[in-house]
Scaffold this motif. Sequence first.
Motif, PDB file in Angstrom:
ATOM      1  N   ASP A 183     -22.483  -1.986  -2.938  1.00 42.40           N
ATOM      2  CA  ASP A 183     -21.936  -0.657  -2.276  1.00 42.40           C
ATOM      3  C   ASP A 183     -20.835  -1.060  -1.556  1.00 42.40           C
ATOM      4  N   ALA A 184     -20.736  -2.220  -0.825  1.00 43.48           N
ATOM      5  CA  ALA A 184     -19.405  -2.450  -0.043  1.00 43.48           C
ATOM      6  C   ALA A 184     -18.224  -2.630  -0.910  1.00 43.48           C
ATOM      7  N   LYS A 185     -18.448  -3.318  -1.848  1.00 49.30           N
ATOM      8  CA  LYS A 185     -17.149  -3.438  -3.007  1.00 49.30           C
ATOM      9  C   LYS A 185     -16.618  -2.194  -3.528  1.00 49.30           C
ATOM     10  N   GLU A 186     -17.583  -1.447  -3.659  1.00 49.44           N
ATOM     11  CA  GLU A 186     -16.993   0.048  -4.307  1.00 49.44           C
ATOM     12  C   GLU A 186     -16.408   0.706  -3.123  1.00 49.44           C
ATOM     13  N   PHE A 187     -16.709   0.733  -1.883  1.00 51.98           N
ATOM     14  CA  PHE A 187     -16.342   1.458  -0.934  1.00 51.98           C
ATOM     15  C   PHE A 187     -14.863   0.918  -0.889  1.00 51.98           C
ATOM     16  N   ILE A 188     -14.834  -0.433  -0.647  1.00 55.92           N
ATOM     17  CA  ILE A 188     -13.507  -1.204  -0.386  1.00 55.92           C
ATOM     18  C   ILE A 188     -12.471  -0.838  -1.436  1.00 55.92           C
ATOM     19  N   LYS A 189     -13.042  -1.005  -2.654  1.00 59.56           N
ATOM     20  CA  LYS A 189     -12.104  -0.472  -3.894  1.00 59.56           C
ATOM     21  C   LYS A 189     -11.420   0.957  -3.780  1.00 59.56           C
ATOM     22  N   THR A 190     -12.415   2.001  -3.257  1.00 61.54           N
ATOM     23  CA  THR A 190     -11.813   3.263  -3.057  1.00 61.54           C
ATOM     24  C   THR A 190     -10.837   3.365  -1.720  1.00 61.54           C
ATOM     25  N   LEU A 191     -11.126   2.510  -0.840  1.00 62.72           N
ATOM     26  CA  LEU A 191     -10.478   2.416   0.312  1.00 62.72           C
ATOM     27  C   LEU A 191      -9.063   1.827  -0.006  1.00 62.72           C
ATOM     28  N   GLU A 192      -8.922   1.017  -1.081  1.00 58.18           N
ATOM     29  CA  GLU A 192      -7.646   0.496  -1.272  1.00 58.18           C
ATOM     30  C   GLU A 192      -6.859   1.483  -2.117  1.00 58.18           C
ATOM     31  N   SER A 193      -7.600   2.470  -3.104  1.00 60.67           N
ATOM     32  CA  SER A 193      -6.757   3.186  -3.614  1.00 60.67           C
ATOM     33  C   SER A 193      -6.290   4.526  -2.763  1.00 60.67           C
ATOM     34  N   VAL A 194      -6.718   4.730  -1.663  1.00 58.45           N
ATOM     35  CA  VAL A 194      -6.140   5.601  -0.727  1.00 58.45           C
ATOM     36  C   VAL A 194      -4.934   5.636  -0.854  1.00 58.45           C
ATOM     37  N   PRO A 195      -4.057   4.758  -0.731  1.00 57.52           N
ATOM     38  CA  PRO A 195      -2.546   4.914  -0.491  1.00 57.52           C
ATOM     39  C   PRO A 195      -1.874   5.679  -1.832  1.00 57.52           C
ATOM     40  N   ASP A 196      -2.595   5.521  -2.877  1.00 54.67           N
ATOM     41  CA  ASP A 196      -2.287   6.218  -4.280  1.00 54.67           C
ATOM     42  C   ASP A 196      -2.241   7.484  -3.920  1.00 54.67           C
ATOM     43  N   TYR A 197      -3.647   7.896  -3.558  1.00 53.70           N
ATOM     44  CA  TYR A 197      -3.802   9.375  -3.452  1.00 53.70           C
ATOM     45  C   TYR A 197      -2.930   9.988  -2.368  1.00 53.70           C
ATOM     46  N   ILE A 198      -2.729   9.172  -1.498  1.00 52.52           N
ATOM     47  CA  ILE A 198      -1.798   9.818  -0.607  1.00 52.52           C
ATOM     48  C   ILE A 198      -0.392  10.103  -0.988  1.00 52.52           C
ATOM     49  N   GLU A 199      -0.075   9.342  -1.759  1.00 51.80           N
ATOM     50  CA  GLU A 199       1.234   9.590  -2.539  1.00 51.80           C
ATOM     51  C   GLU A 199       1.162  10.776  -3.131  1.00 51.80           C
ATOM     52  N   ALA A 200       0.186  10.880  -3.936  1.00 49.21           N
ATOM     53  CA  ALA A 200       0.103  12.214  -4.831  1.00 49.21           C
ATOM     54  C   ALA A 200       0.031  13.469  -4.066  1.00 49.21           C
ATOM     55  N   VAL A 201      -0.482  13.534  -2.824  1.00 48.20           N
ATOM     56  CA  VAL A 201      -0.650  14.517  -2.026  1.00 48.20           C
ATOM     57  C   VAL A 201       0.910  14.983  -1.286  1.00 48.20           C
ATOM     58  N   ILE A 202       1.729  13.743  -0.985  1.00 51.21           N
ATOM     59  CA  ILE A 202       3.041  13.867  -0.310  1.00 51.21           C
ATOM     60  C   ILE A 202       3.653  14.646  -1.072  1.00 51.21           C
ATOM     61  N   ALA A 203       3.483  14.392  -2.643  1.00 50.14           N
ATOM     62  CA  ALA A 203       4.358  15.067  -3.823  1.00 50.14           C
ATOM     63  C   ALA A 203       4.499  16.769  -3.618  1.00 50.14           C
ATOM     64  N   LYS A 204       3.345  17.125  -2.937  1.00 50.66           N
ATOM     65  CA  LYS A 204       3.006  18.492  -2.861  1.00 50.66           C
ATOM     66  C   LYS A 204       3.699  19.242  -1.796  1.00 50.66           C
ATOM     67  N   ALA A 205       4.640  18.410  -1.244  1.00 48.49           N
ATOM     68  CA  ALA A 205       5.326  18.912   0.160  1.00 48.49           C
ATOM     69  C   ALA A 205       5.778  20.171   0.204  1.00 48.49           C
ATOM     70  N   SER A 206       6.696  20.416  -0.992  1.00 45.12           N
ATOM     71  CA  SER A 206       7.575  21.661  -1.105  1.00 45.12           C
ATOM     72  C   SER A 206       6.524  22.822  -1.124  1.00 45.12           C
ATOM     73  N   ASP A 207       5.292  22.703  -1.754  1.00 42.01           N
ATOM     74  CA  ASP A 207       4.386  23.771  -1.909  1.00 42.01           C
ATOM     75  C   ASP A 207       4.020  24.210  -0.195  1.00 42.01           C
ATOM     76  N   VAL A 208       3.857  23.158   0.228  1.00 40.49           N
ATOM     77  CA  VAL A 208       3.355  23.212   1.727  1.00 40.49           C
ATOM     78  C   VAL A 208       4.423  23.847   2.693  1.00 40.49           C
ATOM     79  N   GLU A 209       5.673  23.377   2.298  1.00 38.59           N
ATOM     80  CA  GLU A 209       6.829  24.179   2.985  1.00 38.59           C
ATOM     81  C   GLU A 209       6.760  25.669   2.698  1.00 38.59           C
TER      82      GLU A 209
END
Length: 364
Positions: free
Chosen positions: A185-211
């Motif tokens: 469980d811990a390994k799965e959890f950490i693996k997902t945590l390590e992918s958070v930066p990529d998901y944040i990048e994808a969200v930042i790409a929506k900045a102009s929609d938010v504007e």
Amino acid sequence: QKDGYPHYMIKEIHEQPQAILRTITPRIKNGLPFFEDDQIPDSFFEGVTDITIIACGTAMYAGMVGKTMIQNRLQIPVTVTIASEFRYEMPILSKNSMVIAVSQSGETIDTLEALRLASKYTDRTISLVNVKGSSIARESHYALYTHAGPEIAVASTKAYTVQCATMYLLACKLGLSLGKMSEADAKEFIKTLESVPDYIEAVIAKASDVEQLTRQMINSEHTFFIGRGLDYTLTMEGALKLKEISYIHAESYAAGELKHGTIALIAEGVPVIAVATQKHVYSKTISNIREVKARGAYVILLSMDEKITDDSICDVHISLPQVPDEFAIFEAVVILQLIAYYTSVGKGLNPDQPRNLAKSVTVE
Ligand code: F6R
């Protein structure tokens, strides 16, 4: 210094993926949390019976995320207390209580005094601090530094997300130590945590929609943020961010609580920012959203549901990348930060220097 960005705040929003990576990567070994470089012995985690988190403002809201996540995952009691309250209360702590002080600056006087008080009851105090060698780091038994880098904008953004990420690492380590999480469980959890930066990048790409969508908010006097569970904890941060830099009144409510009074304030065009990422309460939140929509609210919905098309639910839907529910907070909060930022800029304000606020609060 702003690297071509118009304000520090937007620069710091963009820095979040790197800041999280810098903070978590050195603390992961063989896919598991590893705090030896921080010189925190395993015995620090063993036998912990309860946790108290003390902090102020945004750091306290990161604590709220930690509380909800840790309680759900590890089923141990977690209390979050505003440091300025804690320091004048009679703490209920034992030697097996872990106390976590969260602070970007490490100098917030209320958090420091709360930590000093807690240290009289337990040797298990730990601080999540961004500034090396700061008072809170020095006075806690152990310091787990967040590596957000200098945060210049008064409104905290990257410090908050790294505090949350560090809290997740800490929770995982504790879960393993207490036998509440298996290694798999811990390994799965950490693996997902390590992918958070990529998901944040994808969200930042929506900045102009938010504007675009903040045009509807610029002339609002009141706004409401709603969610349940983890979503509720981060709507508190979203509302604070909007208040402090756009001067628009913003309230965060547990979605089910709105109808117990506050729904009276919902009138035609009042923005309601709803976050619905937690599957076990999704349909409940959606029905609360329908209640405000039926009363004329302008609803902005953040969810991972790709099928939302129904305009009886919302006016604008921001679709978030699919992640396990516990990790959706990292994506959703970035949208909330962007909403606050673009609303402030749209009103012609300087988001980096909100009135009446200081970066570090060293007076009571
Ligand atoms: C809001 C904000 C403040 C701080 C609070 C605690 O954007 O930055 O609410 O979070 O003053 O400061 P630190 O984390 O330095 O203890």
